[in-house]
Design a protein around this motif. Structure first.
Motif, PDB file in Angstrom:
ATOM      1  N   LEU A  24       5.488  -6.045  -0.705  1.00  0.00           N
ATOM      2  CA  LEU A  24       5.414  -7.199   0.193  1.00  0.00           C
ATOM      3  C   LEU A  24       5.397  -6.776   1.657  1.00  0.00           C
ATOM      4  N   LYS A  25       5.972  -5.610   1.936  1.00  0.00           N
ATOM      5  CA  LYS A  25       6.027  -5.120   3.315  1.00  0.00           C
ATOM      6  C   LYS A  25       5.050  -3.969   3.570  1.00  0.00           C
ATOM      7  N   ALA A  26       4.470  -3.430   2.507  1.00  0.00           N
ATOM      8  CA  ALA A  26       3.614  -2.247   2.648  1.00  0.00           C
ATOM      9  C   ALA A  26       2.245  -2.607   3.218  1.00  0.00           C
ATOM     10  N   THR A  27       1.617  -1.627   3.824  1.00  0.00           N
ATOM     11  CA  THR A  27       0.273  -1.796   4.378  1.00  0.00           C
ATOM     12  C   THR A  27      -0.678  -0.786   3.734  1.00  0.00           C
ATOM     13  N   ARG A  28      -1.949  -0.976   4.002  1.00  0.00           N
ATOM     14  CA  ARG A  28      -2.953  -0.036   3.501  1.00  0.00           C
ATOM     15  C   ARG A  28      -2.684   1.365   4.037  1.00  0.00           C
ATOM     16  N   LEU A 149       0.572  -3.112  -5.599  1.00  0.00           N
ATOM     17  CA  LEU A 149      -0.648  -3.808  -5.184  1.00  0.00           C
ATOM     18  C   LEU A 149      -0.457  -5.321  -5.203  1.00  0.00           C
ATOM     19  N   ALA A 150       0.275  -5.831  -6.201  1.00  0.00           N
ATOM     20  CA  ALA A 150       0.547  -7.273  -6.273  1.00  0.00           C
ATOM     21  C   ALA A 150       1.367  -7.718  -5.072  1.00  0.00           C
ATOM     22  N   GLY A 151       2.367  -6.910  -4.697  1.00  0.00           N
ATOM     23  CA  GLY A 151       3.174  -7.238  -3.528  1.00  0.00           C
ATOM     24  C   GLY A 151       2.358  -7.220  -2.251  1.00  0.00           C
ATOM     25  N   MET A 152       1.481  -6.231  -2.117  1.00  0.00           N
ATOM     26  CA  MET A 152       0.630  -6.151  -0.929  1.00  0.00           C
ATOM     27  C   MET A 152      -0.321  -7.340  -0.852  1.00  0.00           C
ATOM     28  N   LEU A 153      -0.863  -7.749  -2.000  1.00  0.00           N
ATOM     29  CA  LEU A 153      -1.766  -8.905  -2.017  1.00  0.00           C
ATOM     30  C   LEU A 153      -1.026 -10.178  -1.614  1.00  0.00           C
ATOM     31  N   CYS A 154       0.177 -10.359  -2.143  1.00  0.00           N
ATOM     32  CA  CYS A 154       0.969 -11.532  -1.761  1.00  0.00           C
ATOM     33  C   CYS A 154       1.336 -11.491  -0.280  1.00  0.00           C
ATOM     34  N   GLY A 155       1.653 -10.284   0.201  1.00  0.00           N
ATOM     35  CA  GLY A 155       1.995 -10.150   1.614  1.00  0.00           C
ATOM     36  C   GLY A 155       0.844 -10.497   2.528  1.00  0.00           C
TER      37      GLY A 155
END
Length: 287
Positions: A24-28, A149-155
């Motif tokens: 949720l907090k991670a970036t590419r 990846l799911a967390g990043m997409l939600c973020g």
């Protein structure tokens, strides 16, 4: 569903929820941190996937281990970074981006490295070692890649909600993991007790200590990144290690390999605490 299956499910859930919280907090940039820095990648692979497997074989040859313990030690040495480790990286003052990137990078590389390592070990020991690649891929993707990846997409889609639920998600995983871990240790207490008097505990402590030294030495000039690689080299993914050990156990009903891996998990958690505190004081000395 029996008690063992419930415990395993709780352990998996704690890992997935925590990694989702990181996502949720991670970036590419976090995910690609290691791939975009070739020297980081070389040093990380050398520490985790080359030096430590050799150390594991040397220890296995030096101590008169029973076969399940030998398999467990080697399985741990070729397993990637555990998905819960980025939180510990942060406590040690390490680069969070490096920690997340290393987790993803080593998980992906393990899909090719683990079968290769098992083949080479089979040649060395003149035995046949194997683990179904699908089993490794399933653990890697369900416990590390997909939740992140799911967390990043939600973020990205729901940034405000993501910020609100990130901390609670990580907190749930933080408390669920030790509960599941204690339950596993209780369930395997007989096999665990048999390991405490045959040199297994000493070998595990030595292995963790060497891993910290190797990771710290190869971490590069940045002290923050040294801490990340040191902890990542010392702490390995128990789920993947158990899958490897179980597939190569002489007796499928013998739980000593799993018990040895859980003992390693406990020892690595305890043994890395002094290093985390030392590293934290170095980076943030008291006034």
């Amino acid at each position: 569903m029996n008690a063992r299956e419930v415990i395993a499910l709780a352990l998996q859930a704690s890992i997935i929820v925590t990694v989702f919280g990181f996502g949720l907090k991670a970036t590419r940039e976090d995910v690609l941190y290691v791939f975009e820095r070739p020297m980081h990648l070389v040093r990380s692979v050398l520490a985790m996937f080359v030096i430590m497997p050799v150390i594991a074989v040397v220890l296995a040859q030096s101590f008169d281990f029973r076969h399940p313990v030998e398999v467990a030690l080697v399985a741990l040495a070729i397993s990637p970074v555990p998905p819960l480790l980025p939180r510990k990286h942060k406590k040690a003052g390490g680069q969070v981006s490096y920690g997340l990137g290393l987790m993803v990078t080593m998980a992906v590389l393990s899909l090719a490295f683990i079968p290769l390592a098992l083949h080479l070990l089979g040649l060395f020991y003149d035995k046949s070692y194997a683990t179904p690649p699908a089993a490794i891929a399933k653990i890697v993707f369900t416990a590390a890649v997909l939740p992140l990846l799911a967390g990043m997409l939600c973020g990205r889609l729901f940034p405000k909600r993501a910020q609100a639920i990130a901390a609670p998600a990580i907190l749930v995983g933080k408390f669920l993991l030790p509960i599941a871990g204690v339950a596993i240790l209780i369930a395997a207490h007989r096999a665990l007790g048999a390991l405490l008097g045959d040199g297994t505990l000493v070998a595990i402590v030595v292995f963790v200590a060497i891993a910290l030294v190797v990771g710290h030495a190869l971490g590069g000039p940045d002290p923050e990144e040294r801490g990340v690689l040191a902890l990542s080299t010392a702490c390995r993914h128990p789920g993947i290690a158990i899958a490897i050990a179980t597939a190569n156990a002489a007796d499928p009903n013998d739980h000593q390999s799993s018990a040895a891996i859980m003992l390693y998990l406990v020892v690595s958690i305890i043994a890395t605490v002094p290093y985390v505190r030392w590293q934290s004081r170095r980076l943030d000395p008291p006034n």
